[in-house]
Write an enzyme that holds these catalytic residues in place. Structure first.
Site, short mmCIF file in Angstrom:
data_model
loop_
_atom_site.label_atom_id
_atom_site.label_comp_id
_atom_site.label_asym_id
_atom_site.label_seq_id
_atom_site.Cartn_x
_atom_site.Cartn_y
_atom_site.Cartn_z
N ASP A 77 0.83 -1.21 0.00
CA ASP A 77 0.00 0.00 0.00
C ASP A 77 0.87 1.27 0.00
O ASP A 77 1.88 1.33 0.71
CB ASP A 77 -0.89 -0.04 1.26
CG ASP A 77 -2.14 0.79 1.09
OD1 ASP A 77 -2.52 1.06 -0.06
OD2 ASP A 77 -2.74 1.16 2.12
N HIS A 78 0.47 2.25 -0.77
CA HIS A 78 1.12 3.57 -0.79
C HIS A 78 2.65 3.49 -0.69
O HIS A 78 3.24 3.94 0.30
CB HIS A 78 0.60 4.44 0.36
CG HIS A 78 -0.84 4.81 0.21
ND1 HIS A 78 -1.28 5.73 -0.70
CD2 HIS A 78 -1.95 4.35 0.84
CE1 HIS A 78 -2.60 5.84 -0.63
NE2 HIS A 78 -3.03 5.00 0.30
N GLY A 174 -8.85 7.04 7.01
CA GLY A 174 -9.05 7.14 8.47
C GLY A 174 -10.49 7.52 8.79
O GLY A 174 -11.40 7.38 7.96
N HIS A 201 -10.04 4.05 -2.02
CA HIS A 201 -9.30 4.13 -0.75
C HIS A 201 -10.20 4.82 0.27
O HIS A 201 -11.11 5.55 -0.09
CB HIS A 201 -8.01 4.94 -0.93
CG HIS A 201 -6.91 4.15 -1.58
ND1 HIS A 201 -5.68 3.98 -1.00
CD2 HIS A 201 -6.88 3.45 -2.74
CE1 HIS A 201 -4.92 3.23 -1.79
NE2 HIS A 201 -5.63 2.90 -2.85
N SER A 204 -13.31 2.83 5.13
CA SER A 204 -13.84 2.83 6.51
C SER A 204 -14.75 4.02 6.75
O SER A 204 -14.39 5.15 6.39
CB SER A 204 -12.69 2.87 7.53
OG SER A 204 -11.94 1.69 7.44
N ASN A 223 -10.37 -0.41 -0.01
CA ASN A 223 -9.45 -0.46 1.14
C ASN A 223 -10.19 -0.16 2.44
O ASN A 223 -10.83 0.89 2.56
CB ASN A 223 -8.33 0.56 0.96
CG ASN A 223 -7.34 0.16 -0.12
OD1 ASN A 223 -7.62 -0.72 -0.93
ND2 ASN A 223 -6.19 0.79 -0.14
N VAL A 224 -10.10 -1.08 3.39
CA VAL A 224 -10.79 -0.91 4.68
C VAL A 224 -9.82 -1.32 5.78
O VAL A 224 -9.51 -2.50 5.95
CB VAL A 224 -12.04 -1.81 4.75
CG1 VAL A 224 -12.73 -1.64 6.09
CG2 VAL A 224 -13.01 -1.49 3.62
ZN LIG Z 1 -4.97 4.75 0.70
#
Ligand SMILES: [Zn+2]
Length: 298
Positions: A77-78, A174, A201, A204, A223-224
């Protein structure tokens, strides 16, 4: 089994569903997610990093993945530098996420294109980002700025050869400060232009309904992370078990693992990938080459 992430996102895109990409910080999160994937016949993606002994976690994922008959991918990731990406490829990820979204369009294209050649030569998939997905705690600004332009996205995919593209359509990383607003019109326009697997992304806190809808509009990977971690914390804090009493400390790890499994099962349903690991006709799933046998001593 471990597969290139392209295998999973291509199938998801064709099938009109998404696949959650979940945290792999430790054995409990990894075991919980794999248990959930096996139980629900779902494909699974893990987000991994080069920090906190990430290579060890990747070896652990490979160890478990080799034992189960569902497709599992690992996405670095990233990864911000060339070295970071190459190190990820060297230590066995099946996808790198080359995030150059803070660079100019031209520099983003140039760096991602070069990394796509390296990754593809090694049989590894590549994800990039256009526009920029910001932070939930700065949502008033990040939620509406640097959103992905549909025409630019099409051009970017053609110029770089990426296997999937993370888009900025109103999500943020976040916990959100405020209510997330997803720009579905923009997402639809990007999907119609690109016809290519897209990535969300900041899944959440975005809301189950929003995620489910996005997964029918080209989002093939969601992405979670925060939701998985918070669910684990909630399970521990709200448990009827007093973990400090007697031998109850032994129940802490199974509680965290069960929470990770619960959230994974939930996300498979929300993304629409429950049952999709079976009968998807995945072509020739990639299998790890056998480990070299040490020559016996003479
Ligand atoms: Zn991300």
């Amino acid at each position: 089994m471990l597969v290139p992430m392209k295998t999973i996102v291509d199938e998801a895109y064709k099938g009109g569903y998404g696949v959650p990409a979940l945290p792999a910080h430790n054995e409990l999160l990894i075991r919980g997610a794999i248990e959930a994937a096996v139980e629900s016949n779902s494909p699974l993606i893990f987000l991994v990093g080069n920090f906190n002994d990430g290579e060890f976690n990747r070896q652990m994922i490979r160890h478990f993945a080799d034992q189960v008959d569902i497709p599992i991918a690992t996405c670095l990731d990233h990864s911000p530098t060339f070295n970071d990406c190459v190190m990820g490829i060297r230590t066995g990820v099946t996808c790198i996420m080359a995030d150059r979204s803070m660079l100019s369009y031209e520099d983003n294209v140039a760096q991602v294109k070069a990394l796509a050649e390296v990754a593809h030569a090694a049989g590894v998939s590549i994800e990039a980002e256009l526009g920029h997905v910001g932070q939930g705690d700065n949502y008033a600004v990040d939620g509406v700025s640097m959103l992905t332009d549909p025409d630019e996205a099409k051009k970017f995919i053609e110029e770089t050869g990426v296997d999937c593209l993370a888009v900025a359509v109103g999500t943020a990383h976040g916990q959100y400060k405020g209510t997330p607003h997803i720009d579905f019109e923009r997402l639809q326009a990007i999907n119609e232009k690109c016809h290519h697997p897209l990535v969300l992304h900041g899944g959440s806190g975005t809301g189950d309904e929003n995620i489910s809808k996005a997964c029918t509009m080209g989002i093939a990977k969601v992405n979670v992370v925060t939701d998985v971690l918070q669910n684990a914390v909630r399970h521990v804090l709200n448990s009827e078990v007093d973990f400090t009493e007697g031998n109850n400390g032994f129940r802490l790890c199974p509680t965290i693992q069960a929470a990770a499994k619960e959230m994974a099962l939930h996300m498979f349903d929300v993304c629409g990938c429950t049952g999709k690991a079976v009968g998807t006709g995945l072509p020739g799933l990639w299998k790890a080459p056998p480990r070299p046998v040490r020559p016996s001593a003479i």
